[in-house]
Write a protein that holds these residues in place. Structure first.
Motif, PDB file in Angstrom:
ATOM      1  N   ALA A 165       0.617   9.548   5.067  1.00 24.04           N
ATOM      2  CA  ALA A 165       0.925   9.357   6.486  1.00 24.04           C
ATOM      3  C   ALA A 165       1.442   7.946   6.744  1.00 24.04           C
ATOM      4  N   VAL A 166       0.833   6.956   6.107  1.00 25.74           N
ATOM      5  CA  VAL A 166       1.297   5.573   6.264  1.00 25.74           C
ATOM      6  C   VAL A 166       2.729   5.434   5.744  1.00 25.74           C
ATOM      7  N   ILE A 167       3.014   6.063   4.615  1.00 30.87           N
ATOM      8  CA  ILE A 167       4.375   6.011   4.063  1.00 30.87           C
ATOM      9  C   ILE A 167       5.371   6.607   5.053  1.00 30.87           C
ATOM     10  N   GLY A 168       4.996   7.744   5.649  1.00 29.91           N
ATOM     11  CA  GLY A 168       5.890   8.380   6.611  1.00 29.91           C
ATOM     12  C   GLY A 168       6.186   7.489   7.801  1.00 29.91           C
ATOM     13  N   VAL A 169       5.154   6.819   8.305  1.00 32.54           N
ATOM     14  CA  VAL A 169       5.329   5.945   9.467  1.00 32.54           C
ATOM     15  C   VAL A 169       6.097   4.685   9.093  1.00 32.54           C
ATOM     16  N   GLU A 170       5.768   4.105   7.954  1.00 31.34           N
ATOM     17  CA  GLU A 170       6.329   2.807   7.586  1.00 31.34           C
ATOM     18  C   GLU A 170       7.783   2.881   7.135  1.00 31.34           C
ATOM     19  N   SER A 171       8.124   3.875   6.343  1.00 29.89           N
ATOM     20  CA  SER A 171       9.461   3.870   5.731  1.00 29.89           C
ATOM     21  C   SER A 171      10.188   5.200   5.799  1.00 29.89           C
ATOM     22  N   GLY A 172       9.509   6.254   6.278  1.00 29.07           N
ATOM     23  CA  GLY A 172      10.158   7.561   6.259  1.00 29.07           C
ATOM     24  C   GLY A 172      10.515   8.005   4.854  1.00 29.07           C
ATOM     25  N   PHE A 173       9.741   7.530   3.860  1.00 27.84           N
ATOM     26  CA  PHE A 173       9.915   7.875   2.449  1.00 27.84           C
ATOM     27  C   PHE A 173      11.211   7.319   1.860  1.00 27.84           C
ATOM     28  N   ASN A 174      11.642   6.186   2.400  1.00 27.10           N
ATOM     29  CA  ASN A 174      12.781   5.461   1.833  1.00 27.10           C
ATOM     30  C   ASN A 174      12.236   4.311   0.983  1.00 27.10           C
ATOM     31  N   PRO A 175      12.310   4.406  -0.341  1.00 30.63           N
ATOM     32  CA  PRO A 175      11.710   3.374  -1.197  1.00 30.63           C
ATOM     33  C   PRO A 175      12.418   2.027  -1.127  1.00 30.63           C
ATOM     34  N   PHE A 176      13.627   1.988  -0.555  1.00 28.69           N
ATOM     35  CA  PHE A 176      14.387   0.739  -0.484  1.00 28.69           C
ATOM     36  C   PHE A 176      14.372   0.128   0.917  1.00 28.69           C
ATOM     37  N   SER A 177      13.507   0.647   1.761  1.00 31.25           N
ATOM     38  CA  SER A 177      13.412   0.135   3.125  1.00 31.25           C
ATOM     39  C   SER A 177      12.920  -1.312   3.124  1.00 31.25           C
ATOM     40  N   GLN A 178      13.488  -2.125   4.014  1.00 34.00           N
ATOM     41  CA  GLN A 178      13.063  -3.522   4.135  1.00 34.00           C
ATOM     42  C   GLN A 178      13.144  -3.947   5.597  1.00 34.00           C
ATOM     43  N   SER A 179      12.084  -4.588   6.071  1.00 32.84           N
ATOM     44  CA  SER A 179      12.037  -5.012   7.468  1.00 32.84           C
ATOM     45  C   SER A 179      12.602  -6.421   7.618  1.00 32.84           C
ATOM     46  N   VAL A 180      12.789  -6.826   8.865  1.00 31.06           N
ATOM     47  CA  VAL A 180      13.300  -8.177   9.133  1.00 31.06           C
ATOM     48  C   VAL A 180      12.273  -9.238   8.753  1.00 31.06           C
ATOM     49  N   PHE A 181      11.016  -8.828   8.594  1.00 31.25           N
ATOM     50  CA  PHE A 181       9.960  -9.769   8.215  1.00 31.25           C
ATOM     51  C   PHE A 181       9.761  -9.835   6.699  1.00 31.25           C
ATOM     52  N   GLY A 182      10.564  -9.065   5.962  1.00 26.81           N
ATOM     53  CA  GLY A 182      10.486  -9.111   4.505  1.00 26.81           C
ATOM     54  C   GLY A 182       9.600  -8.064   3.875  1.00 26.81           C
ATOM     55  N   ALA A 183       9.009  -7.172   4.681  1.00 23.47           N
ATOM     56  CA  ALA A 183       8.199  -6.093   4.115  1.00 23.47           C
ATOM     57  C   ALA A 183       9.105  -5.118   3.376  1.00 23.47           C
ATOM     58  N   GLN A 184       8.646  -4.637   2.224  1.00 25.55           N
ATOM     59  CA  GLN A 184       9.508  -3.839   1.359  1.00 25.55           C
ATOM     60  C   GLN A 184       8.871  -2.523   0.949  1.00 25.55           C
ATOM     61  N   GLY A 185       9.746  -1.555   0.701  1.00 24.49           N
ATOM     62  CA  GLY A 185       9.348  -0.331   0.029  1.00 24.49           C
ATOM     63  C   GLY A 185       8.669   0.700   0.897  1.00 24.49           C
ATOM     64  N   LEU A 186       8.092   1.684   0.240  1.00 24.33           N
ATOM     65  CA  LEU A 186       7.516   2.848   0.903  1.00 24.33           C
ATOM     66  C   LEU A 186       6.436   2.487   1.913  1.00 24.33           C
TER      67      LEU A 186
END
Length: 235
Positions: free
Chosen positions: A127-148
């Protein structure tokens, strides 16, 4: 001494294996020749053809030994088999997020394994993965958070395996879930409960509305409801 400065240890092992192969071939071939002569003497020429078939099988065992001696990596171990619950969740996520089941398999297997290790519900990790990245392993936020699980590398380098490459490890799905689940477990433990832990994990500990934790728990509930529907349809 001159040879030892030129040839690497690996090349030395290759030479040793080649020599062993040649010696074994000569030994088997010599045995076949002697027995063939005996066969001719006793009037049984068919023995020759039978002995010839022994040569390939006897020599074939040497290359397998050579592979082991040269340190060639064997096939990677299979991922842990998913429980029916996790397999059902994987099928639901695959349809909802339009991600292939093959790509999701290592993610769900890792969530299952690390969830059991940390005593976390693997569906919570999913559930956290779904909320955080939508299951995109290459997702990166403007704050530098990375991955799933959107882990911030500079805060959690200590949770990486020793052999991991710090530059790219958090973009590896398996490593990201392993580290992210540990961050999640630590947040829950340090903040005295699930909701506070989720708020801390999402960087929203001061939000009185607890929107992040509600979002994750709603996602987890959707997963559980999907599993219930699958169970009913199966019966």
């Amino acid at each position: 001494m001159f040879a030892s400065t030129i040839f690497s240890p690996a090349l030395g092992r290759v030479s040793s294996v080649a020599l062993a192969l040649f010696q074994k071939f000569l030994m088997v071939a010599g045995l076949v020749f002697v027995l063939a002569l005996i066969g001719l003497q006793i009037g049984y020429p068919g023995l020759i053809n039978g002995l010839k078939s022994l040569v390939p099988s006897a020599v074939a065992s040497v290359p397998e030994q050579a592979v082991g001696e040269l340190g060639v990596a064997s096939a990677e171990p299979l991922l842990e088999t998913l429980s029916p619950r996790m397999q059902g969740a994987l099928n639901y996520v695959s349809r909802r997020y339009r991600v292939s089941t093959e790509a999701l398999q290592p993610i769900f297997a890792t969530a299952q394994t690390v969830g059991r290790e940390l005593r976390l519900d693997p569906l919570l990790i999913v559930a956290v993965i779904g909320v955080e990245s939508g299951f995109n392993p290459f997702s990166q936020s403007v704050f530098g958070a990375q991955g799933l699980m959107q882990v911030v590398p500079r805060f959690h380098l200590d949770k990486l395996p020793e052999e991991a490459d710090h530059q790219s490890a958090f973009l590896d799905p398996v490593t990201n879930v392993q580290v992210g689940a540990r961050v999640l477990e630590e947040s829950i433990r340090r903040n005295g409960g699930l909701e506070n832990g989720l708020q801390q994990f999402g960087g929203a500990i001061k939000d009185p509305a607890r929107r992040y934790s509600l979002k994750v728990l709603a996602e987890k509930q959707r997963l559980e409801q999907a599993l219930q529907r699958q169970s009913v349809s199966a019966t």
